[in-house]
Motif scaffolding. Structure first.
Motif, PDB file in Angstrom:
ATOM      1  N   ARG A   3      56.091  50.278-107.820  1.00  0.00           N
ATOM      2  CA  ARG A   3      57.042  50.824-108.788  1.00  0.00           C
ATOM      3  C   ARG A   3      56.300  51.746-109.759  1.00  0.00           C
ATOM      4  N   ASP A  28      58.160  53.845-105.316  1.00  0.00           N
ATOM      5  CA  ASP A  28      59.518  53.897-105.848  1.00  0.00           C
ATOM      6  C   ASP A  28      59.440  54.330-107.309  1.00  0.00           C
ATOM      7  N   VAL A  30      60.765  54.494-110.656  1.00  0.00           N
ATOM      8  CA  VAL A  30      61.810  53.706-111.302  1.00  0.00           C
ATOM      9  C   VAL A  30      62.307  54.326-112.602  1.00  0.00           C
ATOM     10  N   PRO A  48      57.133  48.670-114.579  1.00  0.00           N
ATOM     11  CA  PRO A  48      56.552  49.389-113.437  1.00  0.00           C
ATOM     12  C   PRO A  48      55.158  48.843-113.114  1.00  0.00           C
TER      13      PRO A  48
END
Length: 212
Positions: A3, A28, A30, A48
């Motif tokens: 993240r 990803d 976020v 994160p």
């Protein structure tokens, strides 16, 4: 998935990073922050794994963000990604808790590898940043700086400080009047006791603990 939170005051940079990183199967994105204060708030709410952090931002700059994260007990892995070429910015950022320091001209594939590396616990520096960090004097150690995380012997501590000053094994051997083979043994012991993989990470340890 790793993240990732992006903190940069330029919308085009944030969008470009989000688009590119979003193509990676294991990353990803976020969230995005336009300043340091927003970055701290988003770290707290989104948790994160890795924060991509620009140093020059409004409201709260990158260094202030690192310090604020520490104050709040927040501990994402922080990878500084900045266009700033100031040699003086590297050591303060690393001492404040950054796990890596790259410049925005980094190859995109190398950036992805860097995110994975810092997420995995490694310390990563652009070559120019590593050179700059080792050449900037560290501040005077605090009174409690003698409490080392690792139980280094006096000789290993000497070797560590010389590593942090950029000396080679041959130069350390000459400085300490010992055989180069002996220095190699000391260096191996230092890396093992500190739990780091290479001399750069050992040098970072020395800088962070006021030993360099």
């Amino acid at each position: 998935m790793i993240r990732v939170l992006i903190a940069d005051d330029h919308p085009v940079v944030r969008q470009g990073l989000r688009t590119f990183l979003g193509l990676q199967d294991d990353l990803d994105v976020v969230g995005e922050a336009a300043d340091g204060a927003e970055a701290v708030a988003l770290v707290e709410s989104l948790a994160p794994d890795v924060l991509l952090l620009d140093l020059k931002m409004p409201v709260l700059d990158g260094l202030g963000t690192l310090l604020r994260l520490e104050e709040h007990g927040l501990s994402p892995r922080v990878l500084v990604l900045t266009s700033v070429g100031d040699r003086e910015d590297v050591a303060p950022a690393m001492r404040a808790g950054a796990s890596g320091f790259l410049y925005k001209d980094v190859d995109p594939a190398a950036l992805v590898q860097a995110i994975r590396a810092v997420h995995g616990g490694q310390v990563l520096l652009a070559p120019e940043a590593a050179e700059a960090m080792l050449s900037v004097p560290a501040p005077a150690p605090a009174p409690a700086a003698g409490r080392y995380v690792a139980p280094l012997t006096d000789r290993e501590l000497e070797v560590l400080t010389l590593i942090a000053s950029g000396r080679s094994n041959r130069e350390i051997a000459r400085e300490l009047a010992v055989a180069e083979k002996t220095v190699k043994t000391h260096v191996s012991n230092v890396l093992m006791k500190l739990g780091v993989q290479d001399r750069t990470q050992a040098a970072l340890y020395a800088v962070r603990h006021g030993l360099a």
